[in-house]
Design a protein around this motif. Structure first.
Motif, PDB file in Angstrom:
ATOM      1  N   TYR A 102      -3.123  20.994  10.020  1.00 41.59           N
ATOM      2  CA  TYR A 102      -2.994  22.356  10.551  1.00 41.59           C
ATOM      3  C   TYR A 102      -2.775  23.352   9.449  1.00 41.59           C
ATOM      4  O   TYR A 102      -3.187  24.484   9.537  1.00 41.59           O
ATOM      5  CB  TYR A 102      -1.915  22.463  11.618  1.00 41.59           C
ATOM      6  N   GLY A 155      -3.126  12.548   0.115  1.00 41.20           N
ATOM      7  CA  GLY A 155      -3.961  13.040   1.219  1.00 41.20           C
ATOM      8  C   GLY A 155      -4.038  14.560   1.148  1.00 41.20           C
ATOM      9  O   GLY A 155      -3.978  15.158   0.074  1.00 41.20           O
ATOM     10  N   LYS A 156      -4.110  15.154   2.330  1.00 39.94           N
ATOM     11  CA  LYS A 156      -4.338  16.610   2.379  1.00 39.94           C
ATOM     12  C   LYS A 156      -3.195  17.392   1.710  1.00 39.94           C
ATOM     13  O   LYS A 156      -3.427  18.266   0.880  1.00 39.94           O
ATOM     14  CB  LYS A 156      -4.502  17.042   3.838  1.00 39.94           C
ATOM     15  N   ILE A 157      -1.958  17.060   2.090  1.00 41.30           N
ATOM     16  CA  ILE A 157      -0.822  17.828   1.560  1.00 41.30           C
ATOM     17  C   ILE A 157      -0.574  17.486   0.092  1.00 41.30           C
ATOM     18  O   ILE A 157      -0.384  18.363  -0.743  1.00 41.30           O
ATOM     19  CB  ILE A 157       0.447  17.564   2.406  1.00 41.30           C
ATOM     20  N   ASP A 176      -1.079   6.066  -4.440  1.00 40.28           N
ATOM     21  CA  ASP A 176      -1.505   6.059  -3.042  1.00 40.28           C
ATOM     22  C   ASP A 176      -1.881   4.617  -2.705  1.00 40.28           C
ATOM     23  O   ASP A 176      -2.473   3.916  -3.525  1.00 40.28           O
ATOM     24  CB  ASP A 176      -2.721   6.973  -2.840  1.00 40.28           C
ATOM     25  N   PHE A 178      -4.025   3.774  -0.709  1.00 39.44           N
ATOM     26  CA  PHE A 178      -5.488   3.766  -0.602  1.00 39.44           C
ATOM     27  C   PHE A 178      -6.033   4.847  -1.541  1.00 39.44           C
ATOM     28  O   PHE A 178      -6.391   5.942  -1.091  1.00 39.44           O
ATOM     29  CB  PHE A 178      -5.913   4.067   0.834  1.00 39.44           C
ATOM     30  N   HIS A 203       4.534  12.459  -0.143  1.00 39.21           N
ATOM     31  CA  HIS A 203       3.539  13.033   0.775  1.00 39.21           C
ATOM     32  C   HIS A 203       2.758  11.941   1.507  1.00 39.21           C
ATOM     33  O   HIS A 203       1.585  12.121   1.826  1.00 39.21           O
ATOM     34  CB  HIS A 203       2.585  13.949  -0.002  1.00 39.21           C
ATOM     35  N   PRO A 205       2.671   8.950   4.795  1.00 37.27           N
ATOM     36  CA  PRO A 205       3.293   8.733   6.113  1.00 37.27           C
ATOM     37  C   PRO A 205       4.386   7.682   6.031  1.00 37.27           C
ATOM     38  O   PRO A 205       4.413   6.882   5.097  1.00 37.27           O
ATOM     39  CB  PRO A 205       2.129   8.247   6.974  1.00 37.27           C
ATOM     40  N   ASN A 210       6.940   1.102   4.052  1.00 32.72           N
ATOM     41  CA  ASN A 210       7.509   1.980   3.012  1.00 32.72           C
ATOM     42  C   ASN A 210       8.828   2.650   3.422  1.00 32.72           C
ATOM     43  O   ASN A 210       9.308   3.524   2.715  1.00 32.72           O
ATOM     44  CB  ASN A 210       6.478   3.013   2.538  1.00 32.72           C
ATOM     45  N   THR A 231       9.207  16.140   1.737  1.00 33.54           N
ATOM     46  CA  THR A 231       8.765  16.968   2.872  1.00 33.54           C
ATOM     47  C   THR A 231       7.958  16.101   3.825  1.00 33.54           C
ATOM     48  O   THR A 231       7.210  16.612   4.650  1.00 33.54           O
ATOM     49  CB  THR A 231       7.891  18.152   2.411  1.00 33.54           C
ATOM     50  N   SER A 232       8.097  14.768   3.708  1.00 37.45           N
ATOM     51  CA  SER A 232       7.236  13.882   4.506  1.00 37.45           C
ATOM     52  C   SER A 232       7.979  13.329   5.728  1.00 37.45           C
ATOM     53  O   SER A 232       7.875  13.894   6.816  1.00 37.45           O
ATOM     54  CB  SER A 232       6.684  12.783   3.616  1.00 37.45           C
ATOM     55  N   ARG A 233       8.717  12.258   5.548  1.00 40.52           N
ATOM     56  CA  ARG A 233       9.541  11.731   6.632  1.00 40.52           C
ATOM     57  C   ARG A 233      10.840  11.217   6.024  1.00 40.52           C
ATOM     58  O   ARG A 233      10.828  10.555   4.983  1.00 40.52           O
ATOM     59  CB  ARG A 233       8.823  10.601   7.388  1.00 40.52           C
ATOM     60  N   ASP A 257      13.351  18.344   3.151  1.00 42.45           N
ATOM     61  CA  ASP A 257      12.982  19.045   4.383  1.00 42.45           C
ATOM     62  C   ASP A 257      13.078  18.106   5.581  1.00 42.45           C
ATOM     63  O   ASP A 257      12.925  18.527   6.721  1.00 42.45           O
ATOM     64  CB  ASP A 257      11.547  19.594   4.264  1.00 42.45           C
ATOM     65  N   HIS A 294      13.281  20.461   8.565  1.00 42.45           N
ATOM     66  CA  HIS A 294      11.889  20.167   8.948  1.00 42.45           C
ATOM     67  C   HIS A 294      11.125  21.477   9.202  1.00 42.45           C
ATOM     68  O   HIS A 294      10.550  21.679  10.263  1.00 42.45           O
ATOM     69  CB  HIS A 294      11.847  19.255  10.178  1.00 42.45           C
ATOM     70  N   PHE A 297       6.373  23.023   7.922  1.00 44.50           N
ATOM     71  CA  PHE A 297       5.134  23.352   8.656  1.00 44.50           C
ATOM     72  C   PHE A 297       5.138  24.782   9.193  1.00 44.50           C
ATOM     73  O   PHE A 297       4.115  25.281   9.650  1.00 44.50           O
ATOM     74  CB  PHE A 297       4.974  22.398   9.859  1.00 44.50           C
TER      75      PHE A 297
HETATM   76  P1  NAI Z   1      -2.847  12.462   5.037  1.00 45.36           P
HETATM   77  O1  NAI Z   1      -3.147  11.405   6.038  1.00 45.36           O
HETATM   78  O2  NAI Z   1      -3.908  13.468   4.706  1.00 45.36           O
HETATM   79  O3  NAI Z   1      -2.391  11.771   3.657  1.00 45.36           O
HETATM   80  C1  NAI Z   1      -1.476  10.720   3.585  1.00 45.36           C
HETATM   81  C2  NAI Z   1      -1.796   9.914   2.330  1.00 45.36           C
HETATM   82  O4  NAI Z   1      -0.807   8.905   2.192  1.00 45.36           O
HETATM   83  C3  NAI Z   1      -3.162   9.209   2.395  1.00 45.36           C
HETATM   84  O5  NAI Z   1      -3.888   9.449   1.206  1.00 45.36           O
HETATM   85  C4  NAI Z   1      -2.799   7.740   2.536  1.00 45.36           C
HETATM   86  O6  NAI Z   1      -3.745   6.889   1.925  1.00 45.36           O
HETATM   87  C5  NAI Z   1      -1.452   7.691   1.820  1.00 45.36           C
HETATM   88  N1  NAI Z   1      -0.633   6.555   2.196  1.00 45.36           N
HETATM   89  C6  NAI Z   1      -0.605   5.866   3.350  1.00 45.36           C
HETATM   90  N2  NAI Z   1       0.321   4.885   3.289  1.00 45.36           N
HETATM   91  C7  NAI Z   1       0.883   4.969   2.064  1.00 45.36           C
HETATM   92  C8  NAI Z   1       1.898   4.226   1.403  1.00 45.36           C
HETATM   93  N3  NAI Z   1       2.531   3.203   1.989  1.00 45.36           N
HETATM   94  N4  NAI Z   1       2.214   4.577   0.141  1.00 45.36           N
HETATM   95  C9  NAI Z   1       1.576   5.606  -0.482  1.00 45.36           C
HETATM   96  N5  NAI Z   1       0.613   6.337   0.100  1.00 45.36           N
HETATM   97  C10 NAI Z   1       0.275   6.028   1.356  1.00 45.36           C
HETATM   98  O7  NAI Z   1      -1.526  13.175   5.529  1.00 45.36           O
HETATM   99  P2  NAI Z   1      -0.991  14.628   5.167  1.00 45.36           P
HETATM  100  O8  NAI Z   1      -1.539  15.621   6.117  1.00 45.36           O
HETATM  101  O9  NAI Z   1      -1.161  14.872   3.722  1.00 45.36           O
HETATM  102  O10 NAI Z   1       0.560  14.478   5.534  1.00 45.36           O
HETATM  103  C11 NAI Z   1       1.403  13.629   4.787  1.00 45.36           C
HETATM  104  C12 NAI Z   1       2.721  13.462   5.524  1.00 45.36           C
HETATM  105  O11 NAI Z   1       3.421  14.709   5.516  1.00 45.36           O
HETATM  106  C13 NAI Z   1       2.585  13.119   7.012  1.00 45.36           C
HETATM  107  O12 NAI Z   1       2.454  11.733   7.206  1.00 45.36           O
HETATM  108  C14 NAI Z   1       3.876  13.639   7.583  1.00 45.36           C
HETATM  109  O13 NAI Z   1       4.819  12.579   7.563  1.00 45.36           O
HETATM  110  C15 NAI Z   1       4.318  14.716   6.616  1.00 45.36           C
HETATM  111  N6  NAI Z   1       4.312  16.060   7.204  1.00 45.36           N
HETATM  112  C16 NAI Z   1       5.475  16.791   7.152  1.00 45.36           C
HETATM  113  C17 NAI Z   1       5.518  18.070   7.677  1.00 45.36           C
HETATM  114  C18 NAI Z   1       6.764  18.906   7.597  1.00 45.36           C
HETATM  115  O14 NAI Z   1       6.857  19.940   8.272  1.00 45.36           O
HETATM  116  N7  NAI Z   1       7.745  18.548   6.793  1.00 45.36           N
HETATM  117  C19 NAI Z   1       4.342  18.656   8.327  1.00 45.36           C
HETATM  118  C20 NAI Z   1       3.156  17.831   8.257  1.00 45.36           C
HETATM  119  C21 NAI Z   1       3.165  16.566   7.732  1.00 45.36           C
END
Ligand code: NAI
Length: 346
Positions: A102, A155-157, A176, A178, A203, A205, A210, A231-233, A257, A294, A297
């Motif tokens: 988003y 990934g994206k972020i 990463d 992957f 960044h 999931p 993990n 800022t992830s989880r 965050d 949190h 976003f």
């Molecule tokens: P994305 O799916 O575009 O990228 C995630 C990346 O992490 C991918 O490249 C994937 O290959 C990699 N990955 C998967 N498992 C992994 C592991 N065990 N070790 C290392 N890398 C691994 O997701 P995006 O959009 O970049 O979001 C990332 C995270 O940010 C989300 O999963 C979510 O938890 C968090 N998030 C937090 C927000 C907030 O408000 N604080 C808002 C949106 C997302």
């Protein structure tokens, strides 16, 4: 035609405003509930076609069974992460859609805002000058230029964050699970991330694999004084170990965050209460820890995209065979679900 009925959980004022402002809003009948979705509150969804949820709604076996029994067809996440939904158990019972992107900028920019605030002591300076205290003692920071940042999850972020860091003249290394081919990213092992980084930003999931990837053992491998940004989880970090790491001066600063026990605290006003979580209270009390609830976003652009994509996901689910934003543990690895087929997952 009857409108699709949505039970909207964990509804905040800004959620309602963005959904009501969406061009698609008129096509749906939405009931906004302030409460989170849990086994005790799922009965509110009786008579609805969809439950719309956020990061701290808890969709476990019991909730999934109850929703199915009530005839709810779809769980529509208004976020990207889906670690709070038992996706494997949901398979074959109830479909799950999410908003995969988003605004990666919103989150990546917030991560940098936290980092700059922390290392340039802006949070301290703000309070001082408000009180006409213009002393600079204790506000010495450090340059980001030339420092090494280790980004986990490209990934994206993660990629937007890496670009921002490059703009500051930082050396960027990444891990990463992957790795992206031909991306020009300097991928290294996790151990190298721990050993070489002045700053580490998460960044990826959250998965079973993990959970607590930053723990007492991995902290020992890090450079003394490392700054950690999450800022992830929350559960990517063992918070109690983080407190100890900061007390031992091994960790120089933490920018959080997200927090592993955030679901009972974040998004609520507890300013007149005693917070029961001692670990969170200890972290907040530390001068080199910044906690936002949190919030990464929370930009106008992100809220608009979340509302539009969520309603579009729901409309597409009921009107078509396709469902591009469906999440299913079978599509690919659960940690990296990439929809490859054109039809719904089951
Ligand atoms: P994305 O799916 O575009 O990228 C995630 C990346 O992490 C991918 O490249 C994937 O290959 C990699 N990955 C998967 N498992 C992994 C592991 N065990 N070790 C290392 N890398 C691994 O997701 P995006 O959009 O970049 O979001 C990332 C995270 O940010 C989300 O999963 C979510 O938890 C968090 N998030 C937090 C927000 C907030 O408000 N604080 C808002 C949106 C997302």
């Amino acid at each position: 035609m009857e409108k699709i009925k949505i039970a909207f959980y964990d509804a905040k004022e800004y959620d309602k405003n963005s959904f009501i402002s969406s061009n698609l809003n008129e096509e749906f009948e939405i009931a906004y509930f302030e409460t989170r979705l849990t086994k005790d509150t799922c009965k509110l969804a009786e008579g609805y076609d969809v439950v719309c949820i956020f990061v701290n709604d808890d969709v476990n076996h019991e909730v999934i069974d109850a929703l199915c029994k009530m005839g709810v067809k779809l769980i529509a996440l208004r976020c990207a992460g889906y670690n709070n939904v038992d996706i494997e158990y949901a398979y074959g019972k109830i479909h799950v859609v999410r908003v995969p992107a988003y605004s990666p900028y919103a989150v990546a920019e917030h991560a940098m805002a936290l980092l700059l605030t922390s290392i340039r002591r802006i949070h301290k300076a703000y309070i001082r000058t408000k009180d006409f205290n213009f002393s600079l003692n204790g506000l010495t920071g450090f340059d980001l230029h030339g420092k090494t940042v280790g980004v986990i999850g490209t990934g994206k972020i993660g990629r937007v964050f890496m670009d921002i860091c490059k703009g500051f003249g930082m050396n960027v290394i990444a891990y990463d699970k992957f790795p992206a081919a031909d991306s020009g990213i300097e991928y290294v092992s996790l151990d190298e991330i721990w050993e070489r980084s002045d700053i580490i930003s998460l960044h990826c999931p959250l998965t079973d694999e993990n959970r607590h990837m930053i723990n007492a053992e991995t902290m020992k491998k890090m450079k003394k004084g490392v700054v950690i940004i999450n800022t992830s989880r929350g559960a990517l970090i063992d918070s109690e170990a983080l407190v100890e790491g900061i007390k031992a001066r091994q960790i120089g600063a933490a920018c959080l965050d997200v927090y592993e026990e955030e679901s009972n605290v974040f998004f609520h006003d507890y300013s007149n209460h005693i917070v029961n979580d001692d670990t969170l209270a200890r972290l907040i009390s530390m001068p080199n820890v910044i906690v936002t609830s949190h919030q990464a976003f929370l930009t106008n652009e992100a809220l608009t995209n979340i509302a539009d994509t969520t309603l579009d996901n729901i409309r597409e689910f009921f009107e078509k065979d396709t469902c591009p934003n469906e999440v299913c543990y079978k599509c690919a690895n659960i940690a990296n679900c990439k929809q490859t087929h054109e039809k719904k997952c089951f």
